[in-house]
Design an enzyme around this catalytic site. Structure first.
Site, PDB file in Angstrom:
ATOM      1  CE  LYS A 106       2.294  -0.227   5.627  1.00  0.00           C
ATOM      2  NZ  LYS A 106       1.739   0.270   5.664  1.00  0.00           N
ATOM      3  CG  ASN A 107       1.930   3.198   8.568  1.00  0.00           C
ATOM      4  OD1 ASN A 107       1.967   2.693   6.848  1.00  0.00           O
ATOM      5  ND2 ASN A 107       0.939   2.837   9.001  1.00  0.00           N
TER       6      ASN A 107
ATOM      7  NE  ARG B  26      -6.000   6.284   2.645  1.00  0.00           N
ATOM      8  CZ  ARG B  26      -7.721   6.993   3.012  1.00  0.00           C
ATOM      9  NH1 ARG B  26      -8.436   6.287   2.059  1.00  0.00           N
ATOM     10  NH2 ARG B  26      -7.894   8.110   3.543  1.00  0.00           N
TER      11      ARG B  26
ATOM     12  CB  CYS C  69      -5.314  -2.196   3.956  1.00  0.00           C
ATOM     13  SG  CYS C  69      -3.763  -3.255   3.638  1.00  0.00           S
TER      14      CYS C  69
ATOM     15  NE  ARG D 240      -7.645   2.950   4.197  1.00  0.00           N
ATOM     16  CZ  ARG D 240      -6.239   2.180   4.350  1.00  0.00           C
ATOM     17  NH1 ARG D 240      -6.113   1.238   3.695  1.00  0.00           N
ATOM     18  NH2 ARG D 240      -5.433   3.000   4.971  1.00  0.00           N
ATOM     19  N   PRO D 241     -12.440   6.829   2.847  1.00  0.00           N
ATOM     20  CG  PRO D 241     -13.901   8.678   4.503  1.00  0.00           C
ATOM     21  CD  PRO D 241     -12.918   6.905   4.223  1.00  0.00           C
TER      22      PRO D 241
ATOM     23  CG  ASP E 238     -14.346  13.823   4.346  1.00  0.00           C
ATOM     24  OD1 ASP E 238     -13.624  12.325   4.259  1.00  0.00           O
ATOM     25  OD2 ASP E 238     -14.849  13.957   4.912  1.00  0.00           O
TER      26      ASP E 238
ATOM     27  CG  ASP F 298      -1.877   0.309  11.125  1.00  0.00           C
ATOM     28  OD1 ASP F 298      -0.856   0.653  10.897  1.00  0.00           O
ATOM     29  OD2 ASP F 298      -2.802   0.056  10.545  1.00  0.00           O
TER      30      ASP F 298
ATOM     31  NE  ARG G  11       0.006  -2.304   0.269  1.00  0.00           N
ATOM     32  CZ  ARG G  11      -0.854  -2.290   0.500  1.00  0.00           C
ATOM     33  NH1 ARG G  11      -2.408  -2.620   1.526  1.00  0.00           N
ATOM     34  NH2 ARG G  11      -0.343  -1.223   1.312  1.00  0.00           N
TER      35      ARG G  11
HETATM   36  C1  EPZ Z   1      -2.833   5.417   7.918  1.00  0.00           C
HETATM   37  O1  EPZ Z   1      -4.080   5.006   7.300  1.00  0.00           O
HETATM   38  C2  EPZ Z   1      -2.093   4.490   8.273  1.00  0.00           C
HETATM   39  N1  EPZ Z   1      -1.706   4.119   6.683  1.00  0.00           N
HETATM   40  C3  EPZ Z   1      -2.425   3.107   8.305  1.00  0.00           C
HETATM   41  O2  EPZ Z   1      -2.129   2.448   7.925  1.00  0.00           O
HETATM   42  C4  EPZ Z   1      -3.499   3.505   9.784  1.00  0.00           C
HETATM   43  O3  EPZ Z   1      -4.421   2.010   9.785  1.00  0.00           O
HETATM   44  C5  EPZ Z   1      -3.791   4.567  10.306  1.00  0.00           C
HETATM   45  O4  EPZ Z   1      -3.277   5.318   9.742  1.00  0.00           O
HETATM   46  C6  EPZ Z   1      -4.805   4.959  11.420  1.00  0.00           C
HETATM   47  O5  EPZ Z   1      -4.004   4.778  11.957  1.00  0.00           O
HETATM   48  C7  EPZ Z   1      -0.397   4.946   6.638  1.00  0.00           C
HETATM   49  O6  EPZ Z   1       0.406   4.823   6.839  1.00  0.00           O
HETATM   50  C8  EPZ Z   1       0.613   4.274   5.442  1.00  0.00           C
HETATM   51  P1  EPZ Z   1      -6.639   8.137   9.159  1.00  0.00           P
HETATM   52  P2  EPZ Z   1      -4.664   7.139   6.771  1.00  0.00           P
HETATM   53  O7  EPZ Z   1      -6.850   9.162   7.563  1.00  0.00           O
HETATM   54  O8  EPZ Z   1      -3.587   7.790   7.356  1.00  0.00           O
HETATM   55  C9  EPZ Z   1     -10.871   8.216   8.672  1.00  0.00           C
HETATM   56  C10 EPZ Z   1      -1.076   0.338   7.935  1.00  0.00           C
HETATM   57  O9  EPZ Z   1      -1.775  -1.128   7.750  1.00  0.00           O
HETATM   58  N2  EPZ Z   1     -11.087   9.406   7.658  1.00  0.00           N
HETATM   59  O10 EPZ Z   1      -6.085   7.916  10.020  1.00  0.00           O
HETATM   60  O11 EPZ Z   1      -5.723   6.294   5.594  1.00  0.00           O
HETATM   61  C11 EPZ Z   1     -11.107   6.591   8.027  1.00  0.00           C
HETATM   62  O12 EPZ Z   1     -12.421   5.890   7.644  1.00  0.00           O
HETATM   63  C12 EPZ Z   1      -2.357   1.293   7.287  1.00  0.00           C
HETATM   64  O13 EPZ Z   1      -0.180  -0.025   7.315  1.00  0.00           O
HETATM   65  C13 EPZ Z   1     -11.950   9.910   7.273  1.00  0.00           C
HETATM   66  O14 EPZ Z   1     -13.984   9.879   7.344  1.00  0.00           O
HETATM   67  O15 EPZ Z   1      -5.800   5.953   8.404  1.00  0.00           O
HETATM   68  C14 EPZ Z   1     -10.563   6.059   9.388  1.00  0.00           C
HETATM   69  O16 EPZ Z   1     -12.106   5.780   9.831  1.00  0.00           O
HETATM   70  C15 EPZ Z   1      -3.192   0.436   7.287  1.00  0.00           C
HETATM   71  N3  EPZ Z   1     -12.169  11.071   5.517  1.00  0.00           N
HETATM   72  C16 EPZ Z   1      -9.897   6.904   9.887  1.00  0.00           C
HETATM   73  O17 EPZ Z   1     -10.225   8.603   9.610  1.00  0.00           O
HETATM   74  C17 EPZ Z   1     -10.273  10.838   5.538  1.00  0.00           C
HETATM   75  O18 EPZ Z   1     -10.166  12.409   4.697  1.00  0.00           O
HETATM   76  C18 EPZ Z   1      -8.550   6.910  10.148  1.00  0.00           C
HETATM   77  O19 EPZ Z   1      -7.980   7.396   8.864  1.00  0.00           O
HETATM   78  C19 EPZ Z   1      -9.405  11.072   6.085  1.00  0.00           C
HETATM   79  C20 EPZ Z   1      -9.944  10.093   7.017  1.00  0.00           C
END
Ligand code: EPZ
Length: 417
Positions: free
Chosen positions: A22-23, A92, A116, A121-122, A124, A304, A396
């Site tokens: 999926k990802n 997301r 989810c 989930r910022p 920034d 995950d 999903r």
């Molecule tokens: C991806 O989400 C995956 N989703 C998530 O899978 C997965 O849990 C996550 O990566 C971590 O591996 C998809 O690929 C569609 P991140 P993503 O940005 O990109 C912080 C599932 O169940 N952060 O790596 O949203 C954030 O708060 C889903 O399949 C910022 O601070 O995750 C978190 O603590 C759930 N600012 C950390 O980074 C930002 O702009 C990791 O988030 C972006 C993120």
């Protein structure tokens, strides 16, 4: 709404074919926006997030044909830069579209993404990365308006290795003027898959899978055919199902090298695992507590699979501490596991689990995608009857979840409520 009815307590024996990730598929769909030619994705899973992303592409003016598991996308007539709010709020991954829509059309408009409910989930890092590439961004009234007549390569240092921000920046940078360097990039296999796909389309992305990724901007990209990598989280879910229920499973189309941290943990718990030519064999031989599980960015233990291994720890001998380092509120499955007889105390980002001999069937409610999968594993391993309600979360990310579980011996069926 729909629910599972489960009669638990049976071991699992047989083979399961793992779906495409999926990802990985979601950012590949965002990458398809970059070309006005035809893109063909093979072995594409029919899961809700993919169907939503395909709907967004259609709203942008792309023609799509989804026949069996082959998805054809043709961008020749695409011209709309506005991602519909209702769809953006569904998940997301709509935010990944920003980079490619700006690169294609010079502007983009999107509502803040949904997905989810596992933390703040910022976005920034997404927005600061795009600004570094020359994008003018205005945030007002729940919408993000972006404009950029010419993307320019830049050096970008991410505060944390965000998967989505890394993908968004790559998608914008592939057609920028000059080179882009991303430092502290995410290293997930799905990033490598995106880079491979883009390079097949004529892009120049180097170093994906490492902490520093370099992108040389190119003027043109062309269509291609591609088969995404297999879903390491679905594979991990079935490995943990086997550890919880007992028996022997063979996972086909599973890349063990993308699951090293998970396989290591399951061997610690005393599962017997070996891999051979794209298959993973697991035999569950008891359940010794893993003592400590800490989620971290790849190649660490994946967040995950945190809910799923928390469910497993509930029936391991001894105590386990599970620490969720990535998301602030990713323990919604815990109160539901407690209803099944689990002994868990949560303090902040840590869950303190004392193993019990078995869980007892109960009526539980899924709160998010991976928590729903974890509750389903708990139900098929528990003694007695359970129901798992609100399957829209599971749908999903898992294609045919109950069919695959039933095919290896679980007594599970879906009914409308
Ligand atoms: C991806 O989400 C995956 N989703 C998530 O899978 C997965 O849990 C996550 O990566 C971590 O591996 C998809 O690929 C569609 P991140 P993503 O940005 O990109 C912080 C599932 O169940 N952060 O790596 O949203 C954030 O708060 C889903 O399949 C910022 O601070 O995750 C978190 O603590 C759930 N600012 C950390 O980074 C930002 O702009 C990791 O988030 C972006 C993120």
């Amino acid at each position: 709404m729909e629910k599972y009815i489960v009669e638990g307590g049976r071991p699992l024996y047989g083979e399961v074919e793992i779906q495409s990730a999926k990802n990985a598929v979601l950012p590949l769909l965002a990458a398809a926006v970059l070309v006005d030619g035809e893109v063909i994705l093979r072995k594409c899973p029919r899961i809700r997030d993919v169907m939503n992303m395909v709907e967004i592409l259609r709203e942008l003016g792309f023609r799509t044909d989804f026949i069996k598991d082959t998805l054809r996308i043709d961008g020749a007539d695409a011209a709309n830069h506005e991602i519909p709010a209702a769809l953006a709020k569904e998940m997301r991954s709509s935010i990944f579209m920003l980079g490619s829509v700006i690169a294609r059309f010079g502007r983009a408009r999107i509502a803040y993404p949904g997905g989810c409910d596992i933390g703040l989930r910022p976005i920034d890092l997404h927005l600061s990365g795009l600004r570094r590439l020359g994008v003018k961004i205005n945030e007002a009234g729940g919408y993000i308006d972006c404009e950029c007549d010419r993307l320019r390569g830049a050096k970008i240092v991410l505060d944390c290795p965000s998967v989505g921000a890394t993908e968004n920046i790559i998608l914008a940078a592939v057609r920028a003027e000059g080179d882009t360097l991303i430092e502290n990039a995410a290293k997930e296999p799905e990033i490598v898959d995106l880079a491979n796909f883009l390079n097949r389309m004529g892009a120049r992305v180097y170093g994906a899978g490492g902490a520093t990724i370099r992108i040389e901007g190119v003027k043109e990209l062309h269509g291609t055919e591609y088969t995404p990598i297999s879903d390491r989280i679905e594979a991990g879910t079935f490995l943990i199902a086997s550890a919880m229920c007992g028996g022997e499973l063979v996972l086909k189309n599973a890349k063990a090298e993308n699951l090293a941290a998970v396989i290591h943990k399951l061997i610690e718990i005393s599962c017997k695992i070996h891999t051979d030519n794209g298959k993973i064999y697991i035999e569950s031989r008891g359940r010794i507590s893993p003592k400590l599980v800490e989620t971290s960015p790849y190649p660490g233990f994946p967040t995950d699979l945190q809910a799923q291994i928390t469910a497993l720890a509930c029936i391991c001998e001894g105590s386990t501490v599970v620490v969720e380092n990535l998301f602030e509120t990713r323990f919604k499955h815990v109160p539901e596991l407690i209803r099944m007889g689990a002994d868990i105390t949560v303090r902040g980002r840590s869950a303190f689990i004392r193993g019990v001999s078995t869980l007892k069937g109960a009526d539980v409610v899924a709160g998010d995608l991976r928590g729903g999968a974890a509750l389903t594993l708990a139900a098929i391993s528990a003694e007695g009857l359970s129901t798992v309600t609100d399957l829209s979360h599971i749908d999903r990310g898992y294609s045919g979840f109950e069919y695959k579980l039933r095919s290896v011996g679980a007594r599970i069926r879906r009914i409308a409520v």
